[in-house]
Scaffold this active site. Structure first.
Site, PDB file in Angstrom:
ATOM      1  N   GLU A  72      95.132  10.305  78.370  1.00  0.00           N
ATOM      2  CA  GLU A  72      94.625  11.661  78.134  1.00  0.00           C
ATOM      3  C   GLU A  72      94.311  12.349  79.411  1.00  0.00           C
ATOM      4  O   GLU A  72      93.337  12.786  79.816  1.00  0.00           O
ATOM      5  CB  GLU A  72      93.012  11.356  77.444  1.00  0.00           C
ATOM      6  CG  GLU A  72      93.108  10.461  76.265  1.00  0.00           C
ATOM      7  CD  GLU A  72      91.540  10.396  75.545  1.00  0.00           C
ATOM      8  OE1 GLU A  72      90.786  11.170  75.737  1.00  0.00           O
ATOM      9  OE2 GLU A  72      91.779   9.662  74.562  1.00  0.00           O
ATOM     10  N   HIS A 107      90.803  11.097  82.510  1.00  0.00           N
ATOM     11  CA  HIS A 107      90.170  12.433  82.528  1.00  0.00           C
ATOM     12  C   HIS A 107      89.519  12.478  83.939  1.00  0.00           C
ATOM     13  O   HIS A 107      88.326  11.952  84.183  1.00  0.00           O
ATOM     14  CB  HIS A 107      88.977  12.394  81.505  1.00  0.00           C
ATOM     15  CG  HIS A 107      89.490  12.824  80.249  1.00  0.00           C
ATOM     16  ND1 HIS A 107      90.289  13.665  79.698  1.00  0.00           N
ATOM     17  CD2 HIS A 107      89.539  11.846  79.085  1.00  0.00           C
ATOM     18  CE1 HIS A 107      90.913  13.492  78.504  1.00  0.00           C
ATOM     19  NE2 HIS A 107      90.077  12.291  78.120  1.00  0.00           N
ATOM     20  N   ASN A 146      91.754   1.830  73.852  1.00  0.00           N
ATOM     21  CA  ASN A 146      91.798   3.050  74.743  1.00  0.00           C
ATOM     22  C   ASN A 146      90.411   3.229  75.434  1.00  0.00           C
ATOM     23  O   ASN A 146      89.291   3.142  74.537  1.00  0.00           O
ATOM     24  CB  ASN A 146      92.229   4.420  73.794  1.00  0.00           C
ATOM     25  CG  ASN A 146      92.576   5.473  74.817  1.00  0.00           C
ATOM     26  OD1 ASN A 146      93.294   5.196  75.681  1.00  0.00           O
ATOM     27  ND2 ASN A 146      92.117   6.735  74.384  1.00  0.00           N
ATOM     28  N   GLU A 185      87.250   3.486  73.153  1.00  0.00           N
ATOM     29  CA  GLU A 185      85.934   3.626  74.077  1.00  0.00           C
ATOM     30  C   GLU A 185      84.940   2.638  73.541  1.00  0.00           C
ATOM     31  O   GLU A 185      83.752   2.971  73.238  1.00  0.00           O
ATOM     32  CB  GLU A 185      85.415   5.026  74.221  1.00  0.00           C
ATOM     33  CG  GLU A 185      86.215   6.057  74.766  1.00  0.00           C
ATOM     34  CD  GLU A 185      86.024   7.491  74.559  1.00  0.00           C
ATOM     35  OE1 GLU A 185      84.435   7.686  74.393  1.00  0.00           O
ATOM     36  OE2 GLU A 185      86.498   8.299  74.771  1.00  0.00           O
ATOM     37  N   ASP A 193      94.025  14.755  82.591  1.00  0.00           N
ATOM     38  CA  ASP A 193      93.896  15.998  83.064  1.00  0.00           C
ATOM     39  C   ASP A 193      93.136  16.043  84.293  1.00  0.00           C
ATOM     40  O   ASP A 193      92.377  15.153  84.491  1.00  0.00           O
ATOM     41  CB  ASP A 193      92.998  16.763  81.921  1.00  0.00           C
ATOM     42  CG  ASP A 193      91.799  16.375  81.270  1.00  0.00           C
ATOM     43  OD1 ASP A 193      91.314  15.274  82.006  1.00  0.00           O
ATOM     44  OD2 ASP A 193      91.602  16.545  80.167  1.00  0.00           O
TER      45      ASP A 193
HETATM   46  O1  9MR Z   1      89.987  17.026  73.268  1.00  0.00           O
HETATM   47  C1  9MR Z   1      89.041  16.606  71.879  1.00  0.00           C
HETATM   48  C2  9MR Z   1      88.051  17.471  71.309  1.00  0.00           C
HETATM   49  O2  9MR Z   1      88.831  18.705  70.916  1.00  0.00           O
HETATM   50  C3  9MR Z   1      87.020  17.154  70.349  1.00  0.00           C
HETATM   51  O3  9MR Z   1      86.233  17.934  70.081  1.00  0.00           O
HETATM   52  C4  9MR Z   1      86.407  15.836  70.864  1.00  0.00           C
HETATM   53  C5  9MR Z   1      85.602  15.096  69.674  1.00  0.00           C
HETATM   54  O4  9MR Z   1      86.238  14.716  68.760  1.00  0.00           O
HETATM   55  O5  9MR Z   1      87.207  14.848  71.126  1.00  0.00           O
HETATM   56  C6  9MR Z   1      88.194  15.275  72.335  1.00  0.00           C
HETATM   57  O6  9MR Z   1      88.896  14.113  72.772  1.00  0.00           O
HETATM   58  C7  9MR Z   1      88.608  13.175  73.147  1.00  0.00           C
HETATM   59  C8  9MR Z   1      89.331  11.759  72.656  1.00  0.00           C
HETATM   60  O7  9MR Z   1      89.649  11.865  71.453  1.00  0.00           O
HETATM   61  C9  9MR Z   1      88.908  10.577  73.001  1.00  0.00           C
HETATM   62  N1  9MR Z   1      88.588  10.553  74.591  1.00  0.00           N
HETATM   63  C10 9MR Z   1      87.678  11.627  75.146  1.00  0.00           C
HETATM   64  C11 9MR Z   1      88.297  13.036  74.507  1.00  0.00           C
HETATM   65  C12 9MR Z   1      87.593  14.107  75.170  1.00  0.00           C
HETATM   66  O8  9MR Z   1      86.296  14.406  74.743  1.00  0.00           O
END
Ligand code: 9MR
Length: 367
Positions: A278, A249, A213, A170, A280
């Protein structure tokens, strides 16, 4: 798709009968998802990695572990490989949780995607980093030093074991087409932080495919264009960039197959891989339809079919094993629709219509 070998060896009548009996048995055996109708077999036949975000360290039931190992051919650590998870201090690393996941995936013959080296949001950054940079006489040089150490240590630790790394997560602002003004790396090092990170990662593990990503690009043409332009600049400068990840997402709008296909093709036209990293798709998007689970299943098929139509689309990862374990249920934007039920398996770990939909999409394709 090849269900039978092209050259059938000489076989006796008895073994032919046994083969036919086995085929008819598996055809009738729709209830047992670990048999030929399962997701992993379908994924392998379609030569598409189908992954799951997972970590084995925190109170994970044996049932969820079984599901993660049985139903997916690829695994991404949801949290255990983030910088904040791996480095309790500026000069120490704790690989225990991440190692457990790597051991789990290797024992199950699954591919691994490393996630993620450099992410400036949430626990992507370790809590000690801001102070470390504040006290440095040259914060940019100190950040580079820490990046070199982090990459050499972490990518080096898993060299040869991880197929891919999300080297940068990001980099762009959530909305619009610029870099995120809160991106610490970009603030201190400019765009070249990406080249720098990619080169360091490549040196630490030349066999890993290196990705950027990005999120919320699916319905923001300006941001998607900015990502493509950025990737092109990196490639022109000779940076070892091997793929782009579209996170997927889809929490405010259901996937649009035509837009997604166009985006996948535009990334592939750069000559690099693309993955949906990722995925969903919350059920509430379909609450106005007569059968929301069926509509969700169609949306999943759209995503898989778009990826399957692009040969450089090499994988799709679900962001969680099941509907009881989704980040969306703790996210402010989707708080009003908890339980969001965005995944392939329900809270009881039972396959949803979306599961059959993606299996059917996979087995219908001859890539
Ligand atoms: O699903 C992840 C969640 O459990 C964590 O609290 C959060 C912060 O580290 O990150 C979430 O995963 C993220 C991913 O690493 C990057 N893209 C966005 C995802 C959703 O926030």
């Amino acid at each position: 798709m090849k269900l039978l070998p092209s050259k059938i060896p000489q076989i006796s009548i008895v073994s032919l009968f046994l083969v036919l009996a086995a085929c008819s048995d598996s055809n009738n055996n729709n209830g047992d998802r670990s048999e030929a109708t399962g997701l992993t077999d379908a994924a392998r036949q379609a030569e598409l990695a189908v992954g799951v975000a997972f970590d084995v360290n925190v109170n994970v039931s044996i049932e969820r572990k079984t599901l993660a190992s049985r139903e997916f051919t690829s695994v991404t650590p949801e949290n255990s490989m983030k910088w904040g998870s791996l480095a309790p201090t500026s000069d120490s690393f704790d690989f225990r949780n991440a190692d457990q996941l790597v051991d789990f995936a290797i024992a199950n013959g699954q591919r691994l995607r490393g996630h993620t080296l450099f992410w400036h949001r949430l626990n992507g950054l370790p809590p000690w980093l801001a102070e470390e940079l504040n006290k440095a006489s040259d914060p940019a040089a100190r950040l580079q030093e820490l990046m070199v150490n982090h990459t050499a240590t972490v990518v080096g630790h898993y060299a040869g074991q991880l197929a891919q790394w999300d080297v940068i997560n990001e980099p762009l602002a959530l909305v619009g087409g610029g870099f995120d003004p809160d991106n610490t790396f970009h603030q201190l090092l400019g765009e070249e932080y990406l080249d720098f990170a990619l080169l360091q990662a490549h040196a630490a593990d030349p066999s890993a495919e290196l990705f950027i990503n990005e999120t919320f690009i699916e319905f923001q043409p300006e941001k998607f264009d900015a990502l493509i332009a950025l990737a092109q600049r990196l490639l022109d400068r000779g940076a070892p960039l091997h793929g782009l990840g579209i996170q997927g997402h889809f929490f405010f709008r259901a996937p649009d197959k035509a837009i997604l296909l166009d985006q996948l093709q535009r990334i592939a036209a750069l000559g690099i891989k693309v993955e949906i990293t990722e995925l969903d798709i919350p059920l509430a998007l379909f609450s106005g339809t007569p059968d929301p689970l069926a509509a969700q299943a169609l949306a999943y098929a759209d995503v898989f079919n778009a990826c399957l139509a692009v040969s450089l689309c090499s994988g799709i990862t679900l962001w969680g094993t099941d509907d009881a374990h989704t980040w969306l249920d703790g996210f402010s934007f989707t708080a009003a629709t908890v339980p969001n039920r965005p995944l392939l398996f329900d809270e009881e770990l039972q396959a949803k219509p979306a599961y059959d939909s993606v299996v059917n999409a996979l087995i219908a394709i001859d890539r």
